[in-house]
Write a protein that holds these residues in place. Structure first.
Motif, PDB file in Angstrom:
ATOM      1  N   PRO A 123       8.850   4.772  11.381  1.00 28.36           N
ATOM      2  CA  PRO A 123       8.016   5.536  10.431  1.00 28.36           C
ATOM      3  C   PRO A 123       8.412   6.819  10.773  1.00 28.36           C
ATOM      4  O   PRO A 123       8.105   7.611  11.622  1.00 28.36           O
ATOM      5  N   GLU A 124       9.714   7.507  10.145  1.00 28.51           N
ATOM      6  CA  GLU A 124      10.305   8.733  10.360  1.00 28.51           C
ATOM      7  C   GLU A 124      10.974   8.992   9.071  1.00 28.51           C
ATOM      8  O   GLU A 124      11.041   8.181   8.026  1.00 28.51           O
ATOM      9  N   ILE A 125      11.567  10.056   9.043  1.00 25.65           N
ATOM     10  CA  ILE A 125      12.691  10.238   7.918  1.00 25.65           C
ATOM     11  C   ILE A 125      14.024   9.525   7.867  1.00 25.65           C
ATOM     12  O   ILE A 125      14.574   9.390   8.793  1.00 25.65           O
ATOM     13  N   GLY A 126      14.070   8.727   6.911  1.00 23.77           N
ATOM     14  CA  GLY A 126      15.244   7.608   7.160  1.00 23.77           C
ATOM     15  C   GLY A 126      15.447   6.743   5.850  1.00 23.77           C
ATOM     16  O   GLY A 126      15.591   7.413   4.909  1.00 23.77           O
ATOM     17  N   ALA A 127      15.297   5.497   5.968  1.00 25.78           N
ATOM     18  CA  ALA A 127      15.541   4.868   4.654  1.00 25.78           C
ATOM     19  C   ALA A 127      14.219   4.535   3.968  1.00 25.78           C
ATOM     20  O   ALA A 127      13.767   3.854   4.064  1.00 25.78           O
ATOM     21  N   ASN A 128      13.989   5.509   3.037  1.00 25.93           N
ATOM     22  CA  ASN A 128      12.608   5.594   2.518  1.00 25.93           C
ATOM     23  C   ASN A 128      12.701   4.356   1.639  1.00 25.93           C
ATOM     24  O   ASN A 128      13.385   4.444   0.639  1.00 25.93           O
ATOM     25  N   SER A 129      11.571   3.695   1.448  1.00 24.21           N
ATOM     26  CA  SER A 129      11.451   2.804   0.695  1.00 24.21           C
ATOM     27  C   SER A 129       9.951   2.107   0.763  1.00 24.21           C
ATOM     28  O   SER A 129       9.491   2.002   2.097  1.00 24.21           O
ATOM     29  N   TYR A 130       9.156   1.827  -0.626  1.00 23.31           N
ATOM     30  CA  TYR A 130       7.767   1.515  -0.410  1.00 23.31           C
ATOM     31  C   TYR A 130       7.446   0.485  -1.406  1.00 23.31           C
ATOM     32  O   TYR A 130       8.031   0.655  -2.552  1.00 23.31           O
ATOM     33  N   LEU A 131       6.535  -0.161  -1.168  1.00 26.69           N
ATOM     34  CA  LEU A 131       6.200  -1.471  -2.139  1.00 26.69           C
ATOM     35  C   LEU A 131       5.096  -1.393  -2.517  1.00 26.69           C
ATOM     36  O   LEU A 131       4.061  -1.112  -1.826  1.00 26.69           O
ATOM     37  N   LEU A 132       4.603  -1.561  -3.812  1.00 26.69           N
ATOM     38  CA  LEU A 132       3.320  -1.409  -4.399  1.00 26.69           C
ATOM     39  C   LEU A 132       3.232  -2.826  -5.002  1.00 26.69           C
ATOM     40  O   LEU A 132       4.023  -3.061  -5.955  1.00 26.69           O
ATOM     41  N   ASP A 133       2.123  -3.398  -4.741  1.00 26.63           N
ATOM     42  CA  ASP A 133       1.718  -4.676  -5.175  1.00 26.63           C
ATOM     43  C   ASP A 133       0.484  -4.726  -5.882  1.00 26.63           C
ATOM     44  O   ASP A 133      -0.426  -4.546  -5.333  1.00 26.63           O
ATOM     45  N   THR A 134       0.437  -4.837  -7.259  1.00 30.04           N
ATOM     46  CA  THR A 134      -0.706  -4.727  -8.067  1.00 30.04           C
ATOM     47  C   THR A 134      -1.565  -6.066  -8.092  1.00 30.04           C
ATOM     48  O   THR A 134      -2.593  -6.162  -8.916  1.00 30.04           O
ATOM     49  N   GLY A 135      -0.939  -6.999  -7.862  1.00 27.17           N
ATOM     50  CA  GLY A 135      -1.410  -8.420  -7.863  1.00 27.17           C
ATOM     51  C   GLY A 135      -0.601  -9.090  -8.992  1.00 27.17           C
ATOM     52  O   GLY A 135      -0.318 -10.228  -8.779  1.00 27.17           O
ATOM     53  N   ASN A 136      -0.431  -8.465 -10.262  1.00 20.30           N
ATOM     54  CA  ASN A 136       0.356  -9.327 -11.083  1.00 20.30           C
ATOM     55  C   ASN A 136       1.859  -8.346 -11.357  1.00 20.30           C
ATOM     56  O   ASN A 136       2.559  -8.631 -12.358  1.00 20.30           O
ATOM     57  N   SER A 137       2.100  -7.220 -10.574  1.00 22.51           N
ATOM     58  CA  SER A 137       3.305  -6.763 -10.805  1.00 22.51           C
ATOM     59  C   SER A 137       3.735  -6.150  -9.303  1.00 22.51           C
ATOM     60  O   SER A 137       2.742  -5.720  -8.509  1.00 22.51           O
ATOM     61  N   ARG A 138       5.053  -6.147  -9.079  1.00 26.12           N
ATOM     62  CA  ARG A 138       5.497  -5.482  -7.659  1.00 26.12           C
ATOM     63  C   ARG A 138       6.532  -4.355  -8.241  1.00 26.12           C
ATOM     64  O   ARG A 138       7.405  -4.560  -8.776  1.00 26.12           O
ATOM     65  N   ILE A 139       6.487  -2.997  -7.316  1.00 31.19           N
ATOM     66  CA  ILE A 139       7.068  -2.064  -7.751  1.00 31.19           C
ATOM     67  C   ILE A 139       7.647  -1.482  -6.420  1.00 31.19           C
ATOM     68  O   ILE A 139       6.993  -1.370  -5.372  1.00 31.19           O
ATOM     69  N   VAL A 140       8.927  -1.091  -6.623  1.00 28.68           N
ATOM     70  CA  VAL A 140       9.698  -0.475  -5.368  1.00 28.68           C
ATOM     71  C   VAL A 140       9.751   0.997  -5.632  1.00 28.68           C
ATOM     72  O   VAL A 140      10.009   1.423  -6.514  1.00 28.68           O
ATOM     73  N   LEU A 141       9.272   1.698  -4.650  1.00 33.38           N
ATOM     74  CA  LEU A 141       9.512   3.201  -4.858  1.00 33.38           C
ATOM     75  C   LEU A 141      10.538   3.788  -4.082  1.00 33.38           C
ATOM     76  O   LEU A 141      10.305   3.613  -2.701  1.00 33.38           O
ATOM     77  N   ASP A 142      11.596   4.358  -4.275  1.00 33.34           N
ATOM     78  CA  ASP A 142      12.804   4.716  -3.601  1.00 33.34           C
ATOM     79  C   ASP A 142      13.717   3.699  -2.774  1.00 33.34           C
ATOM     80  O   ASP A 142      12.987   2.445  -2.376  1.00 33.34           O
ATOM     81  N   ALA A 143      14.765   3.875  -2.573  1.00 28.21           N
ATOM     82  CA  ALA A 143      15.705   2.756  -1.928  1.00 28.21           C
ATOM     83  C   ALA A 143      16.686   3.447  -0.976  1.00 28.21           C
ATOM     84  O   ALA A 143      17.948   3.733  -1.297  1.00 28.21           O
ATOM     85  N   GLY A 144      16.305   3.908   0.071  1.00 25.06           N
ATOM     86  CA  GLY A 144      17.031   5.003   0.761  1.00 25.06           C
ATOM     87  C   GLY A 144      18.123   4.387   1.914  1.00 25.06           C
ATOM     88  O   GLY A 144      17.916   3.083   2.168  1.00 25.06           O
ATOM     89  N   MET A 145      18.774   5.087   2.550  1.00 21.10           N
ATOM     90  CA  MET A 145      19.549   4.700   3.488  1.00 21.10           C
ATOM     91  C   MET A 145      19.351   5.835   4.792  1.00 21.10           C
ATOM     92  O   MET A 145      19.442   7.104   4.215  1.00 21.10           O
TER      93      MET A 145
END
Ligand SMILES: [Zn+2]
Ligand SMILES: [Zn+2]
Length: 458
Positions: A10-32
């Motif tokens: 949990p810090e500034i780094g490889a930013n990436s988040y997953l959102l799962d709506t139940g019938n769709s999965r979205i990734v927000l950012d893909a950092g290093m």
């Protein structure tokens, strides 16, 4: 609907988040992660089932947001990839440069997994991405009815925040955001309607701005420090990120020259990657983005010198010349970058010179070490070379591309989220927001998301 942080920590780094709506999965950012190496620097993509992601969004071209996109695309080839037009151009140029950096780290530091991807893979991915303009809703997944809208985030050219709407739930992810205008681009243009869930960056949560700060006074102090250095026969080094801070500083210098604060003929030198990025910045003038000074073309209007050229396929080092201003990347003076080698090669130990910092530097980076050092202290800039004494004048200026903590807090209070995820900040920074929100907006559930854990959004 579920939200999960894919960051390694949990810090500034490889930013990436997953959102799962139940019938769709979205990734927000893909950092290093900028401070880690190899697979430790990558998000938790291995925790997502291969072939299960419908779409991914990249908010801007900094590597802590885009640096591992090829790894995600490799595991999730069916995922549609969405960008703003300027973020796509800047982003792929950054990724190509990242291949070269990883290649030299493999050769010089023996990191066998590098490069994590190739130029060819990048070309293949670039052919499949989709770009979308701001403030125009589009489907991330039309079957599942998941819609997104980009909003200008004011952080660097092409940076966006995004609203995602699915199952009557509205989520806004800020990415990196700046609400104030800078010299070259305007401040963020975010919606102020209520949201159910807000995912917000907290970079500056631990660093209040001094109450007497004004941008004008800070710019004047910057110009004056450079002018004094040039007058005493010194050189100026401004370590800058190749995207954003380089172009911002160049535009300021151009104005200082016009206003007579700097001698008009002062040579200004920029490094290899910054030149490439500046070409792209110039291409996005003429109303293509919300730039402040649409007619100004940095490269042609400033007569810059490109500081590095290839000779025998090896880069020749840039040597400090008196009376010259150098804007060189990287901003944190990371080992094996132009600004690091330049500082080591006779710059830092010369009392006539000045080293001017204009943005964020991680305390553990070489720039962070210099900022914490006293005069005459010997500093290790590169572990394979001897330390060098700090004799140059050193000053820190606040031209951050990130919103102040007060601006971020004001925004949270405006959109009154039911749930606020505090991301992209050191623990102390996120903690400051959690305490303030407990006091000022007790109706929001303020969460510093634990990486890998699912949070239910209802
Ligand atoms: Zn950024
Ligand atoms: Zn960032």
């Amino acid at each position: 609907m579920l939200f999960r942080s894919l960051c390694p920590a949990p810090e500034i780094g490889a930013n990436s988040y997953l959102l799962d709506t139940g019938n769709s999965r979205i990734v927000l950012d893909a950092g290093m992660h900028p401070k880690r190496e190899g697979l430790d620097a990558t998000p938790r993509f291995h925790e997502i089932e291969d072939g299960s992601i419908d779409a991914a969004i990249v908010t801007h071209s900094h590597l802590d947001h885009i640096g591992t996109l090829p790894l995600l695309a490799h595991r999730q080839p069916q995922a549609k990839l969405f960008f703003s037009p300027a973020a796509a151009e800047l982003g792929f140029a950054m990724l190509h440069n990242s291949v070269n950096v990883m290649q030299s780290k493999r050769d010089e530091l023996g990191i066998d997994v590098y490069p994590l991807f190739s130029h060819r893979e990048l070309d293949e991915i670039e052919n499949t991405i989709e770009t979308r303009p701001n403030e125009t809703p589009f489907f991330l997944d039309s079957q599942a009815g998941v819609q997104a809208t980009f909003h200008d985030a004011g952080h660097v050219l092409g940076s966006v925040g995004v609203t995602i709407e699915a199952n009557d739930h509205r989520l806004l992810y800020t990415g990196d955001v700046n609400f104030e205008p800078s010299t070259l681009i305007k401040g963020a243009n975010f919606p102020e309607d209520p949201v159910d869930t807000l995912v917000i960056e907290t970079t500056r949560g631990d660093s209040p701005r001094p109450p007497d700060y004004t941008r004008e006074a800070e710019e004047y102090r910057f110009a004056e420090t450079m002018a004094k250095t040039l007058k005493r026969g010194g050189a100026v080094l401004v370590p800058v990120f190749a995207v954003g801070k380089t172009q911002e500083v160049l535009t300021m210098i151009h104005r200082f020259k016009r206003e007579g604060l700097l001698p008009a003929r002062t040579p200004v030198v920029i490094g290899g990657l910054s030149t490439k990025m500046t070409v792209i910045y110039d291409r996005f003038g003429n109303g293509a983005t919300r730039r402040s000074d649409d007619d100004f073309r940095i490269l042609s209007d400033m007569d810059l010198k490109a500081g590095s050229r290839r000779r025998n396929r090896k880069r020749t080092a840039i040597v400090p010349e008196p009376g010259t201003i150098y804007c060189l990347s990287s901003g944190m003076m990371t080992e094996k970058t132009v600004s690091n080698g330049f500082a080591r090669a006779g710059f830092l130990e010369n009392r006539k010179n000045s080293l001017l910092f204009v943005g964020y530097a991680d305390p553990d980076s070489p720039a962070g070490h210099i900022r914490a050092a006293k005069a005459e202290e010997r500093i290790v800039l590169d572990s394979s070379h001897p330390p060098v004494p700090l004799r140059a004048q050193m000053e820190v200026f606040d031209f951050s591309g990130h919103a102040t903590r007060d601006d971020l807090l004001d925004y949270i209070l405006k959109v009154k989220p039911k749930r606020t995820f505090l991301v992209h900040g050191d623990p102390a920074a996120s903690e400051w927001f959690r305490n303030e929100l407990a006091r000022l907006l007790p109706s929001t559930e303020a969460i510093i998301p634990e990486p890998g854990r699912d949070y239910e959004l209802s």
